[in-house]
Scaffold this motif. Structure first.
Motif, PDB file in Angstrom:
ATOM      1  N   THR A  46       0.845  -1.188   0.000  1.00  0.00           N
ATOM      2  CA  THR A  46       0.000   0.000   0.000  1.00  0.00           C
ATOM      3  C   THR A  46       0.881   1.238   0.000  1.00  0.00           C
ATOM      4  N   THR A  47       0.664   2.106  -0.979  1.00  0.00           N
ATOM      5  CA  THR A  47       1.483   3.313  -1.117  1.00  0.00           C
ATOM      6  C   THR A  47       0.578   4.524  -1.237  1.00  0.00           C
ATOM      7  N   GLY A  48       0.865   5.529  -0.440  1.00  0.00           N
ATOM      8  CA  GLY A  48       0.158   6.792  -0.542  1.00  0.00           C
ATOM      9  C   GLY A  48       1.148   7.929  -0.621  1.00  0.00           C
ATOM     10  N   GLY A  49       0.789   8.978  -1.334  1.00  0.00           N
ATOM     11  CA  GLY A  49       1.729  10.080  -1.467  1.00  0.00           C
ATOM     12  C   GLY A  49       1.054  11.382  -1.813  1.00  0.00           C
ATOM     13  N   VAL A  50       1.802  12.452  -1.613  1.00  0.00           N
ATOM     14  CA  VAL A  50       1.359  13.786  -1.987  1.00  0.00           C
ATOM     15  C   VAL A  50       2.553  14.505  -2.598  1.00  0.00           C
TER      16      VAL A  50
ATOM     17  N   PHE B  64       7.849  19.520  -3.455  1.00  0.00           N
ATOM     18  CA  PHE B  64       7.836  18.780  -2.196  1.00  0.00           C
ATOM     19  C   PHE B  64       7.122  17.459  -2.432  1.00  0.00           C
ATOM     20  N   GLU B  65       7.672  16.371  -1.893  1.00  0.00           N
ATOM     21  CA  GLU B  65       7.050  15.066  -2.039  1.00  0.00           C
ATOM     22  C   GLU B  65       7.086  14.320  -0.706  1.00  0.00           C
ATOM     23  N   TYR B  66       6.002  13.601  -0.445  1.00  0.00           N
ATOM     24  CA  TYR B  66       5.955  12.704   0.708  1.00  0.00           C
ATOM     25  C   TYR B  66       5.325  11.401   0.252  1.00  0.00           C
ATOM     26  N   GLU B  67       5.943  10.287   0.642  1.00  0.00           N
ATOM     27  CA  GLU B  67       5.449   8.967   0.262  1.00  0.00           C
ATOM     28  C   GLU B  67       5.498   8.033   1.455  1.00  0.00           C
ATOM     29  N   ASP B  68       4.409   7.321   1.677  1.00  0.00           N
ATOM     30  CA  ASP B  68       4.329   6.289   2.716  1.00  0.00           C
ATOM     31  C   ASP B  68       4.100   4.966   2.010  1.00  0.00           C
ATOM     32  N   ASP B  69       5.095   4.080   2.072  1.00  0.00           N
ATOM     33  CA  ASP B  69       5.079   2.823   1.326  1.00  0.00           C
ATOM     34  C   ASP B  69       5.130   1.675   2.331  1.00  0.00           C
TER      35      ASP B  69
ATOM     36  N   TYR C 204       5.320 -13.845   8.831  1.00  0.00           N
ATOM     37  CA  TYR C 204       4.502 -12.675   8.518  1.00  0.00           C
ATOM     38  C   TYR C 204       5.324 -11.436   8.851  1.00  0.00           C
ATOM     39  N   ALA C 205       5.279 -10.451   7.957  1.00  0.00           N
ATOM     40  CA  ALA C 205       6.020  -9.209   8.179  1.00  0.00           C
ATOM     41  C   ALA C 205       5.171  -8.016   7.779  1.00  0.00           C
ATOM     42  N   ASP C 206       5.340  -6.944   8.516  1.00  0.00           N
ATOM     43  CA  ASP C 206       4.701  -5.660   8.217  1.00  0.00           C
ATOM     44  C   ASP C 206       5.791  -4.604   8.339  1.00  0.00           C
ATOM     45  N   ALA C 207       6.162  -4.008   7.202  1.00  0.00           N
ATOM     46  CA  ALA C 207       7.263  -3.045   7.188  1.00  0.00           C
ATOM     47  C   ALA C 207       6.877  -1.840   6.351  1.00  0.00           C
ATOM     48  N   SER C 208       7.545  -0.721   6.592  1.00  0.00           N
ATOM     49  CA  SER C 208       7.171   0.503   5.886  1.00  0.00           C
ATOM     50  C   SER C 208       8.388   1.382   5.659  1.00  0.00           C
ATOM     51  N   ILE C 209       8.256   2.236   4.629  1.00  0.00           N
ATOM     52  CA  ILE C 209       9.239   3.275   4.315  1.00  0.00           C
ATOM     53  C   ILE C 209       8.495   4.591   4.169  1.00  0.00           C
ATOM     54  N   ARG C 210       8.982   5.624   4.845  1.00  0.00           N
ATOM     55  CA  ARG C 210       8.409   6.963   4.725  1.00  0.00           C
ATOM     56  C   ARG C 210       9.494   7.894   4.185  1.00  0.00           C
ATOM     57  N   THR C 211       9.194   8.490   3.050  1.00  0.00           N
ATOM     58  CA  THR C 211      10.176   9.334   2.371  1.00  0.00           C
ATOM     59  C   THR C 211       9.649  10.751   2.268  1.00  0.00           C
ATOM     60  N   THR C 212      10.431  11.700   2.759  1.00  0.00           N
ATOM     61  CA  THR C 212      10.116  13.116   2.632  1.00  0.00           C
ATOM     62  C   THR C 212      11.258  13.775   1.862  1.00  0.00           C
TER      63      THR C 212
END
Length: 676
Positions: free
Chosen positions: A323-327, A345-350, A375-383
Motif C-alpha cells: 500500500t502506497t500513498g503520497g502527496v 515537495f514530495e511525501y510517500e508512505d510505502d 509474517y512481516a509488516d514493514a514501511s518506508i516513509r520518504t520526505t
C-alpha cells in the motif's frame, strides 16, 4: 558481428516493400514527424516544460504517433527501440536503462511512482492503449525524479478527455509472438468545462513460440479499467482518476522440476490533482496531486532437486499487499526574464505486508513435510524537497538542481512460525545535486553537458525479510546503505529539415551496490553493500532524409555500453551480462495510393554477444550476438480507422538475451483501431 549492415538492409527492405505494398506510390514526409521528436515538450528531464532539443539530459519522448505505429502488445515493446533501453522478459516485462537492472529504474505514471519490493524490479502496470506519451530520461536523475533513478526514469502520461462531446475508440488485434489478442474500448469527450474518459483493455497471450519450439508455460493475461473526470474553471483545473489493473503470468524456466507462477499482480489506484496556470505574474504553474495505490501480489516457486538418495521438493509462496500513498506539490516560478525555477515537495508512505510459506518434503518420504511460515509488516516513509533553476544567457542555458532526502523505514511486525522476532529500523538523509549546460550553435544545433546523481534506497525485502526461492534462502540486512551513482555526459543535437540527430557519451560511477552474499550456511545468503560499478559508452539516434523521390529515409538508434563490476573480494570484470552493442537500424517512409495511405518501416534489431561472470571469474551465463529483420506498417482506412501490422523475426532467427526467455520466432501481429 557487424552491427549495422546497410547494404543488406537496403536490399532486404526493397524486396519486402514490393511484396507487402505492391505497386503503390511512395510519398515523402517532412522530418517534422521524425522518429525522434526533438521539438516535443517534456517535464521529466528538468522539472520544467522544456523541448527535448534544449534539455541537458538524455531525454526521449515517445509520442502518440510513435505509439500508434506499434501494435499495442505491451508498453515495454513500445520502448524497446529507445537508445539505451532494453526490455527484460521473464514472465512480466520490465525495463532496463544503460544496463542497469529494472530495480534501479524509476517507473512513474503521471509523475507518481510505482514502487516494488521484489528482487525482480518494477513492472509496468498499465495498458499501452491508455497512454498519451512516454518521457524517458537515461542516466541518474534522482534530483528531479526521486528514488530508484540510477538507471533512468520512465514517466508514463495517461490520456484525459477528447476534443468533442463524445468520442468512441475501439481497438482489437492478434499478437503473434505469444499467440493471443488485445481488445480495448474507450469513450471520452469534453462537455463545456468537463472532460472525461472511461476505458477498458484486455489481453490474453499464450505461450511463446520460438524457432526451437514453444516455451511451456510462458503465457500472461491482463485487464485494465480506467476512469477519469476533470473540470476546468478559469485558470484552474481539477481531476480525479481511478485505475483497476489485473495481471497474471507464467514464468518459463526450461526445467520441469523448477516452476515459477505469478497468479496475481493487481493494482488499484486512486488519484486526484489540481493544476493552476498563471496564478501570479511570477508563478506559471502550481500542481498538487495525491494518490493511493494497492498492489496485491502472489508468488509461487516449486523446485525439486536431488538430495542424496532422495529427491527434495521445496514449495515457496509469498502473498503480499503493498500500500502506497503520497502527496506532491510542484510550482514553476519566473521572477526575471531568462530565468525559470521549479520547486517541489514530495511525501510517500510505502507499506508492505507479506505472508510467506515454505514446505519441504522428501521422496521417498522421511517423516512429515517441514513447514515454515512468516509474517512481516514493514514501511518506508520518504520526505523530500527539490529545486532546480534554469538561466538563459546569450547562447547558453544553464541549470542547477538540488534535492534533500529524509527516509525512515521500520519493521513494525515480524513473526516466524508464530514467534515474534526483533523489530528493526533504518534511515538515511542526504543531498543530491545536478548541473547542466546547453550551448546553441548555428543551423539548428546544440551542444550539451550534464552532471547528475542517482539514488536507490534499499527495498523492504532487502532490509528486513527472509525470502525463499529456487531452493535457496536470502536474509535481509537492516544495516544496508542506499546505492548511489554520479553520471557525467556530453552530447549534441541537430534538428534540420533533412536531419535529426541526438548523440551523447557518458560515464557513470555507482557505489554500494546491493548483492546477496553467501553466509557459509547451506543455500543461504545475505544482502550486503559490496559492489561498485563503472559504466561508460555512447548513444545515438538519427534519421536522415536524403531527398529521394521515393521519400525513403534511413534511421538508426544505437547504444554502446561497457559495465565493469568491482566485487568486494577485489575481482573486477567487464563481463557483467550486458551486451556491448544494441540497436535498430532501418528504412521507412509514407506511402499512398489513390484511396489509401500509411507508413512502412523495415528494420534490423541487433544485439552483440554477452557474458556474465560471478565474483570468482566463473561464467554464469553466455549468449551469442544476433540480429532479426522485421517489418512494421500502417494503413489509414479513411480518417477514422487505421490498420497496423508487424511481421517480426522474418528469417525465424533463434536468439536469447541473458537472464531472459528465448526470443520469439517468426510472427505476425495485426491491429485495427477505429475512432468515431
Amino acid at each position: 558481428m557487424r552491427i549495422f549492415c546497410t547494404t543488406f538492409l537496403q536490399g532486404a527492405s526493397a524486396t519486402l516493400l514490393l511484396t507487402v505494398l505492391g505497386p503503390v506510390q511512395l510519398a515523402a514526409q517532412s522530418l517534422d514527424d521524425d522518429l525522434f521528436p526533438l521539438g516535443a515538450i517534456n517535464v521529466t528531464g528538468s522539472g520544467l516544460p522544456t523541448e527535448v532539443m534544449d534539455s541537458s539530459s538524455s531525454v526521449t519522448v515517445v509520442d502518440q504517433e510513435d505509439i500508434r505505429r506499434v501494435p499495442p502488445s505491451s508498453v515495454a515493446q513500445v520502448l524497446q527501440d529507445v537508445p539505451g533501453v532494453s526490455v527484460t522478459e521473464s514472465g512480466i516485462e520490465r525495463i532496463r536503462i544503460r544496463g542497469e537492472s529494472s530495480q534501479r529504474v524509476a517507473i512513474l505514471i503521471d509523475g507518481q511512482r510505482v514502487s516494488d519490493h521484489t528482487t525482480y524490479g518494477t513492472p509496468i502496470l498499465i495498458s499501452p492503449t491508455e497512454i498519451e506519451r512516454i518521457e524517458v530520461v537515461r542516466g541518474p536523475s534522482s534530483v528531479v525524479s526521486g528514488n530508484r533513478a540510477i538507471g533512468g526514469v520512465v514517466n508514463i502520461i495517461t490520456k484525459r478527455g477528447a476534443d468533442k462531446p463524445v468520442e468512441v475508440t475501439t481497438s482489437a488485434g492478434y499478437i503473434g509472438s505469444n499467440p493471443g489478442y488485445r481488445a480495448t474500448a474507450s469513450v471520452a469527450g469534453t462537455v463545456e468545462n468537463f472532460d472525461y474518459r472511461l476505458s477498458m483493455s484486455k489481453s490474453d497471450l499464450g505461450d511463446r513460440e520460438t524457432p526451437n519450439g514453444t516455451l511451456v508455460p510462458s503465457g500472461s493475461e491482463d485487464r485494465d479499467l480506467h476512469a477519469f473526470v476533470g473540470y476546468r474553471f478559469n485558470d484552474h483545473y481539477v481531476g480525479f482518476r481511478a485505475q483497476d489493473y489485473d495481471l497474471s503470468a507464467e514464468v518459463y524456466t526450461g526445467d520441469p522440476a523448477f516452476k515459477i507462477d505469478l497468479p496475481k499482480r493487481d493494482l488499484r489506484k486512486y488519484s486526484a490533482f489540481y493544476e493552476g496556470a498563471d496564478l501570479t505574474p511570477w508563478m506559471s504553474l502550481l500542481k498538487i496531486d495525491v494518490y493511493r495505490q494497492t498492489i496485491d501480489r502472489e508468488f509461487r516457486n516449486d523446485i525439486t532437486f536431488a538430495a542424496g538418495p532422495s529427491d527434495m521438493n521445496v514449495l515457496s509462496t509469498s502473498d503480499d499487499i503493498q500500500t502506497t500513498g503520497g502527496v506532491r506539490a510542484i510550482a514553476n516560478l519566473k521572477f526575471a526574464p531568462g530565468h525559470r525555477t521549479v520547486i517541489g515537495f514530495e511525501y510517500e508512505d510505502d507499506r508492505l505486508q507479506t505472508d510467506k510459506g515454505s514446505t519441504t518434503s522428501m521422496t521417498p518420504p522421511f517423516g512429515p513435510p517441514s513447514v515454515s511460515t512468516s509474517y512481516a509488516d514493514a514501511s518506508i516513509r520518504t520526505t523530500s524537497g527539490f529545486a532546480q533553476h534554469e538561466a538563459t544567457f546569450g547562447n547558453f542555458i544553464g541549470t542547477l538542481g538540488l534535492r534533500y532526502y529524509n527516509v525512515d523505514s521500520d519493521l513494525d511486525a515480524y513473526t516466524v512460525d508464530g514467534l515474534g522476532q526483533p523489530l528493526q529500523g533504518n534511515s538515511d538523509d542526504r543531498f543530491l545535486g545536478s548541473a547542466g549546460l546547453v550551448y546553441t550553435l548555428p543551423n539548428d544545433a546544440i551542444l550539451r553537458a550534464n552532471i547528475s546523481q542517482g539514488y536507490t534506497y534499499p527495498s523492504l525485502s532487502e532490509l528486513y525479510l527472509t525470502s525463499t526461492g529456487g531452493g535457496g534462502t536470502v536474509i535481509g540486512n537492516p544495516n544496508l546503505k542506499p546505492e548511489t551513482a554520479t553520471n557525467f555526459e556530453i552530447g549534441g543535437r541537430i534538428d534540420r529539415s533533412n536531419l535529426v540527430l541526438d548523440a551523447a557519451v557518458f560515464y557513470t560511477r555507482s557505489q554500494d551496490y546491493i548483492a546477496a552474499i553467501a553466509t557459509g550456511a547451506p543455500r543461504t545468503s545475505r544482502y550486503e553493500n559490496v559492489n561498485n560499478v563503472d559504466s561508460w559508452g555512447f548513444e545515438l539516434a538519427a534519421e536522415f532524409d536524403p531527398g529521394w523521390q521515393s521519400g525513403i529515409r534511413p534511421y538508426i538508434s544505437a547504444s554502446n555500453v561497457t559495465r565493469e563490476f568491482n566485487y568486494a573480494n577485489g575481482y573486477s570484470t567487464k563481463d557483467s551480462g550486458v551486451p556491448e552493442w544494441t540497436g535498430v537500424t532501418g528504412l521507412r517512409a509514407d506511402w499512398a495510393t489513390a484511396s489509401l495511405g500509411g507508413t512502412w518501416d523495415v528494420f534490423l534489431r541487433m544485439e552483440s554477444e554477452a557474458t556474465q561472470r560471478d565474483d570468482t571469474g566463473a561464467i554464469v551465463e553466455q549468449t551469442g550476438g544476433w540480429g532479426t529483420l522485421n517489418f512494421r506498417g500502417t494503413v489509414d482506412l479513411g480518417s477514422n480507422a487505421v490498420l497496423s501490422l508487424e511481421v517480426g523475426n522474418i528469417f525465424d532467427k533463434a536468439y536469447r538475451n541473458i537472464d531472459q526467455i528465448d526470443g520469439a520466432g517468426r510472427y505476425a501481429s495485426v491491429f485495427l483501431t477505429a475512432t468515431f
